[in-house]
Write an enzyme that holds these catalytic residues in place. Structure first.
Site, PDB file in Angstrom:
ATOM      1  N   GLN A 268      56.305   9.653  -8.722  1.00 28.96           N
ATOM      2  CA  GLN A 268      57.713   9.705  -8.339  1.00 28.96           C
ATOM      3  C   GLN A 268      57.860   9.759  -6.824  1.00 28.96           C
ATOM      4  O   GLN A 268      57.069  10.412  -6.136  1.00 28.96           O
ATOM      5  CB  GLN A 268      58.395  10.919  -8.969  1.00 28.96           C
ATOM      6  N   TYR A 297      53.034   6.220 -21.650  1.00 34.09           N
ATOM      7  CA  TYR A 297      53.165   5.761 -20.261  1.00 34.09           C
ATOM      8  C   TYR A 297      52.996   6.980 -19.344  1.00 34.09           C
ATOM      9  O   TYR A 297      53.836   7.265 -18.494  1.00 34.09           O
ATOM     10  CB  TYR A 297      54.508   5.074 -20.022  1.00 34.09           C
ATOM     11  N   GLU A 318      48.055   5.772 -21.389  1.00 36.57           N
ATOM     12  CA  GLU A 318      48.374   5.022 -20.169  1.00 36.57           C
ATOM     13  C   GLU A 318      47.485   3.787 -20.107  1.00 36.57           C
ATOM     14  O   GLU A 318      46.292   3.863 -20.373  1.00 36.57           O
ATOM     15  CB  GLU A 318      48.157   5.903 -18.932  1.00 36.57           C
ATOM     16  N   ASP A 369      58.099   7.476 -21.321  1.00 39.61           N
ATOM     17  CA  ASP A 369      58.512   7.182 -19.945  1.00 39.61           C
ATOM     18  C   ASP A 369      58.117   5.750 -19.606  1.00 39.61           C
ATOM     19  O   ASP A 369      57.205   5.509 -18.820  1.00 39.61           O
ATOM     20  CB  ASP A 369      57.849   8.178 -18.989  1.00 39.61           C
ATOM     21  N   CYS A 396      64.311   4.735 -16.416  1.00 38.47           N
ATOM     22  CA  CYS A 396      64.672   4.392 -15.036  1.00 38.47           C
ATOM     23  C   CYS A 396      65.603   3.190 -14.984  1.00 38.47           C
ATOM     24  O   CYS A 396      65.947   2.718 -13.896  1.00 38.47           O
ATOM     25  CB  CYS A 396      63.426   4.136 -14.194  1.00 38.47           C
TER      26      CYS A 396
END
Length: 438
Positions: A268, A297, A318, A369, A396
């Protein structure tokens, strides 16, 4: 199912041509109109002769003068010529949006920006997600409105000066002051200067750990590497970072945990934003002591570690190999039991749903995510087949969230809450934590 027409107009039965009805072109002279909508991309919406026209810089409720510059069959785009009746939220921007590096809401007061983001999220979940009366909370501020980015990418113009791309263009606007960057990022910008010979320069600095790195993408000529108390990394065509000075490893402290990662791994862009996400996800999942939680993720483990610390049995999934290595080491450094799976999320979820993998049990809770494109119908379908009691979705992109919301609700899940977080002030971008229960 009807077949869409070909580019040339299509062919009906027995070979007869069926041309699409002509759509009159919109006038290109200035028009005075009222703004009645706002898109998730940060543009005002007006109507000219019944067609939706998107206007960057225009705000809902304003009366504006616009000029159409792009006219498509079902929509158009216009430039803002003048604001006749301004919104109460309109302010003088601290800088041109291009100088800010994408600050397309810099002309809106910060509280107004958050109201717009709340409105957009609610509208997208209602219209695209088909949720009646979406349970959307007010957008929450999580940090400063300027000086929050720990990661900034600059591009070189033909003279070697570094800056940001102009909106919808590859032209570079040189900048000396990185207004959205933290003071530590600005310090890197000052030392790097211009005319390094680079085509692109990325600046990353993390005040909580004192780590910093400059990543240089070489241009066609010789390089003049900057000298300072930071790592220097070359970006290679194969995507692997090549440390020139230091090891290129960065670190950030979030919620009492330390995360290490290399310059290719996502993290982030603000420490306050990362902390807010951790807090909101933990609140959304509730008591997870003893529960099996899949963190999909997972990146370098930003959410996996706090979930494990809360007592969950965590499986982190991931696809980016370097990030999985950092997730493993970050969990080990924190002495937290996290099982890390290096695999594309869609492959692993499908394999478990189809019982192709029997070494993983279906999750009690899923934390999701995904990238900006969303999880997608295939991942959603497989998750539904696995039947977790709750899915906490970190989004997002509000349109992608709305599409996945529709898939989840049609499959029997209910959206119980959506908390927008203003991780990217001065821009239209928005992070949302949405909770679904079966």
């Amino acid at each position: 199912m009807s077949r869409p027409p070909t580019r040339g107009g299509g062919r009906g039965r027995k070979g007869d041509r069926r041309a699409s009805p002509a759509v009159p072109a919109l006038p290109r002279d200035p028009r005075t109109v009222r703004v009645d909508g706002f898109t998730h991309g940060g543009e005002g919406v007006v109507r000219i002769e019944g067609k939706a026209v998107f206007v960057p810089g225009a705000l809902p409720g304003e009366t504006v003068v616009v000029r159409v510059v792009e006219d498509r069959r079902s929509w158009a785009r216009a430039t803002l010529v003048d604001v006749v009746t301004p919104s109460a939220d309109r302010v003088e921007p601290v800088a041109d949006p291009d100088v800010l590096g994408g600050g397309d809401l810099a002309h809106v007061a910060p509280d107004g920006q958050r109201r717009l983001k709340t409105r957009v999220l609610r509208e997208q979940l209602g219209r695209l997600g088909r949720v009646a009366e979406p349970p959307v909370h007010e957008c929450r501020a999580v940090g400063p409105d300027l000086g929050y980015r720990t990661n900034v990418r600059l591009h070189a113009d033909p003279d070697g000066r570094l800056g940001f791309h102009r909106a919808a263009s590859h032209a570079v606007v040189p900048v000396d002051r990185v207004l959205l960057g933290t003071p530590e990022v600005q310090a890197l910008r000052d030392v790097v200067g211009d005319r390094t010979g680079a085509a692109e320069v990325s600046l990353r600095a993390h005040a909580s750990t004192g780590t910093a790195a400059v990543t240089i993408t070489p241009g066609p000529g010789p390089l003049d590497l900057p000298d300072g108390d930071f790592d220097v990394v070359l970006a290679q065509p194969n995507g692997r970072p090549l440390p020139i000075r230091g090891d290129g490893v960065l670190a950030e402290r979030v919620a009492g945990l330390t995360y290490r990662f290399d310059t290719t791994s996502f993290f982030q862009v603000s420490a306050g934003g990362a902390e807010a996400l951790v807090d909101e996800v933990l609140r959304a999942v509730g008591a997870v002591d003893g529960a099996l939680v899949w963190d999909l993720y997972a990146g370098v483990g930003l959410l996996s570690l706090p979930l494990a610390r809360a007592g969950a049995e965590v499986v982190a999934v991931e696809g980016h190999r370097p990030a999985t290595r950092w997730a493993v080491s970050n969990a080990a450094d924190a002495d937290l039991p996290v099982r890390v799976e290096q695999a594309p999320v869609e492959d692993l979820v499908h394999a478990v749903a189809e019982r192709g993998r029997t070494d993983l049990d279906p999750p009690d809770v899923v934390v999701l995510d995904p990238p900006r494109t969303g999880a997608g119908t295939d991942v959603i379908a497989d998750l539904v087949a696995l039947g977790p009691a709750a899915i906490v979705y970190v989004a997002c992109d509000v349109a992608a969230l709305a599409r996945d919301t529709r898939a989840l609700t049609e499959a029997g899940y209910r959206l119980t809450g959506a908390q927008p977080l203003d991780l990217f002030p001065m821009t239209h971008h928005l992070e949302t934590v949405a909770t679904f229960v079966r």
